[in-house]
Design a protein around this motif. Structure first.
Motif, PDB file in Angstrom:
ATOM      1  N   SER A 157     -18.998   2.722  -6.175  1.00  0.00           N
ATOM      2  CA  SER A 157     -18.355   1.767  -7.062  1.00  0.00           C
ATOM      3  C   SER A 157     -17.412   0.915  -6.240  1.00  0.00           C
ATOM      4  O   SER A 157     -17.014   1.292  -5.137  1.00  0.00           O
ATOM      5  N   GLY A 158     -17.091  -0.218  -6.763  1.00  0.00           N
ATOM      6  CA  GLY A 158     -16.185  -1.107  -6.051  1.00  0.00           C
ATOM      7  C   GLY A 158     -15.852  -2.302  -6.916  1.00  0.00           C
ATOM      8  O   GLY A 158     -16.473  -2.544  -7.950  1.00  0.00           O
ATOM      9  N   LYS A 159     -14.897  -3.035  -6.485  1.00  0.00           N
ATOM     10  CA  LYS A 159     -14.434  -4.215  -7.198  1.00  0.00           C
ATOM     11  C   LYS A 159     -15.286  -5.411  -6.790  1.00  0.00           C
ATOM     12  O   LYS A 159     -15.449  -5.692  -5.601  1.00  0.00           O
ATOM     13  N   VAL A 160     -15.841  -6.111  -7.753  1.00  0.00           N
ATOM     14  CA  VAL A 160     -16.630  -7.314  -7.501  1.00  0.00           C
ATOM     15  C   VAL A 160     -15.853  -8.505  -8.038  1.00  0.00           C
ATOM     16  O   VAL A 160     -15.494  -8.542  -9.213  1.00  0.00           O
ATOM     17  N   GLY A 167     -12.369  -4.134   2.944  1.00  0.00           N
ATOM     18  CA  GLY A 167     -13.787  -3.774   2.871  1.00  0.00           C
ATOM     19  C   GLY A 167     -14.181  -3.281   1.502  1.00  0.00           C
ATOM     20  O   GLY A 167     -13.591  -3.647   0.497  1.00  0.00           O
ATOM     21  N   GLY A 168     -15.202  -2.443   1.446  1.00  0.00           N
ATOM     22  CA  GLY A 168     -15.715  -1.920   0.186  1.00  0.00           C
ATOM     23  C   GLY A 168     -17.218  -1.899   0.194  1.00  0.00           C
ATOM     24  O   GLY A 168     -17.854  -1.875   1.239  1.00  0.00           O
ATOM     25  N   GLY A 190     -14.587  -9.126   6.370  1.00  0.00           N
ATOM     26  CA  GLY A 190     -14.998 -10.174   7.300  1.00  0.00           C
ATOM     27  C   GLY A 190     -16.281 -10.871   6.892  1.00  0.00           C
ATOM     28  O   GLY A 190     -16.857 -10.618   5.827  1.00  0.00           O
ATOM     29  N   LEU A 191     -16.732 -11.749   7.765  1.00  0.00           N
ATOM     30  CA  LEU A 191     -17.929 -12.558   7.544  1.00  0.00           C
ATOM     31  C   LEU A 191     -19.189 -11.732   7.803  1.00  0.00           C
ATOM     32  O   LEU A 191     -19.275 -11.025   8.810  1.00  0.00           O
ATOM     33  N   MET A 206     -32.113 -14.142  -4.189  1.00  0.00           N
ATOM     34  CA  MET A 206     -31.256 -13.038  -3.750  1.00  0.00           C
ATOM     35  C   MET A 206     -29.854 -13.340  -4.240  1.00  0.00           C
ATOM     36  O   MET A 206     -29.424 -14.498  -4.269  1.00  0.00           O
ATOM     37  N   ILE A 207     -29.174 -12.295  -4.673  1.00  0.00           N
ATOM     38  CA  ILE A 207     -27.796 -12.422  -5.137  1.00  0.00           C
ATOM     39  C   ILE A 207     -26.977 -11.325  -4.469  1.00  0.00           C
ATOM     40  O   ILE A 207     -27.402 -10.163  -4.425  1.00  0.00           O
ATOM     41  N   ILE A 208     -25.819 -11.690  -3.967  1.00  0.00           N
ATOM     42  CA  ILE A 208     -24.920 -10.755  -3.316  1.00  0.00           C
ATOM     43  C   ILE A 208     -23.629 -10.696  -4.124  1.00  0.00           C
ATOM     44  O   ILE A 208     -22.980 -11.736  -4.334  1.00  0.00           O
ATOM     45  N   PHE A 209     -23.265  -9.520  -4.603  1.00  0.00           N
ATOM     46  CA  PHE A 209     -22.003  -9.315  -5.303  1.00  0.00           C
ATOM     47  C   PHE A 209     -21.054  -8.628  -4.342  1.00  0.00           C
ATOM     48  O   PHE A 209     -21.404  -7.604  -3.748  1.00  0.00           O
ATOM     49  N   PHE A 210     -19.829  -9.174  -4.189  1.00  0.00           N
ATOM     50  CA  PHE A 210     -18.905  -8.641  -3.213  1.00  0.00           C
ATOM     51  C   PHE A 210     -17.466  -8.922  -3.649  1.00  0.00           C
ATOM     52  O   PHE A 210     -17.220  -9.636  -4.615  1.00  0.00           O
ATOM     53  N   HIS A 211     -16.521  -8.369  -2.919  1.00  0.00           N
ATOM     54  CA  HIS A 211     -15.089  -8.563  -3.184  1.00  0.00           C
ATOM     55  C   HIS A 211     -14.534  -9.541  -2.161  1.00  0.00           C
ATOM     56  O   HIS A 211     -14.756  -9.398  -0.970  1.00  0.00           O
ATOM     57  N   ASN A 212     -13.835 -10.546  -2.668  1.00  0.00           N
ATOM     58  CA  ASN A 212     -13.266 -11.538  -1.761  1.00  0.00           C
ATOM     59  C   ASN A 212     -11.803 -11.754  -2.105  1.00  0.00           C
ATOM     60  O   ASN A 212     -11.426 -12.032  -3.171  1.00  0.00           O
TER      61      ASN A 212
END
Length: 161
Positions: free
Chosen positions: A34-37, A72-73, A132-133, A155-161
């Motif tokens: 799990s993580g924050k998106v 990170g995450g 990071g990138l 393609m879809i990328i879900f991430f924390h920024n």
């Protein structure tokens, strides 16, 4: 004598039930993440592309860069596409994999389509990400050199920024 046979039967039956329960539990165990998106990056492509390579290459248009926030995450990377595989061998398979920064991500190589099939196919990856990138790429190959094609795809990328 009759009592021993009955007792032995019950022990065998109970042992079988316990073993079945252990197997069912082992099969049901997965990896939870799990993580924050807070952000996503996506890419759509409609121009058909084909390959007959037996070594992994990036699917045209299926690369995207993104920046994971501090700390990170985990990220979630989704791919879906209209795929087809034409092959003279009924044993041929089209495979997908995700690389981030050139490194293959788990669960590894994914069998996506069988010989002489066509249709919509999808897979989702969960990947640990350092801050990071990053550059994510969806790659493909065939097992035996058939013609693997992708028409509409994303393609879809879900991430924390």
């Amino acid at each position: 004598m009759e009592g021993r046979k009955r007792k032995r039967k019950w022990i065998i039956v109970l042992s079988g039930l316990v073993l079945a329960g252990l197997i069912a539990t082992a099969v049901a165990v997965g990896v939870n993440r799990s993580g924050k998106v807070t952000n996503f990056a996506g890419r759509d492509e409609i121009v058909e592309a084909c390959t007959s390579t037996t070594s992994f290459q990036t699917i045209p248009g299926m690369t995207r860069t993104f920046t994971q926030g501090t700390g990170g995450g985990a990220g979630v990377i989704e791919f879906s596409g209209a795929l087809s595989l034409s092959s003279n061998s009924p044993l041929d398979t089209g495979f997908l994999r995700l690389t981030i920064d050139g490194v293959q991500q788990g669960p590894g190589v994914v069998p996506a389509i069988g010989a002489n099939e066509r249709g919509a196919h999808a897979f989702n990856w969960q990947a640990p990400l350092a801050a990071g990138l990053h550059r994510a790429s969806i790659q493909w190959r065939t097992d035996l050199g058939g013609t693997l094609c992708a028409d509409a795809r994303s393609m879809i990328i879900f991430f924390h920024n």
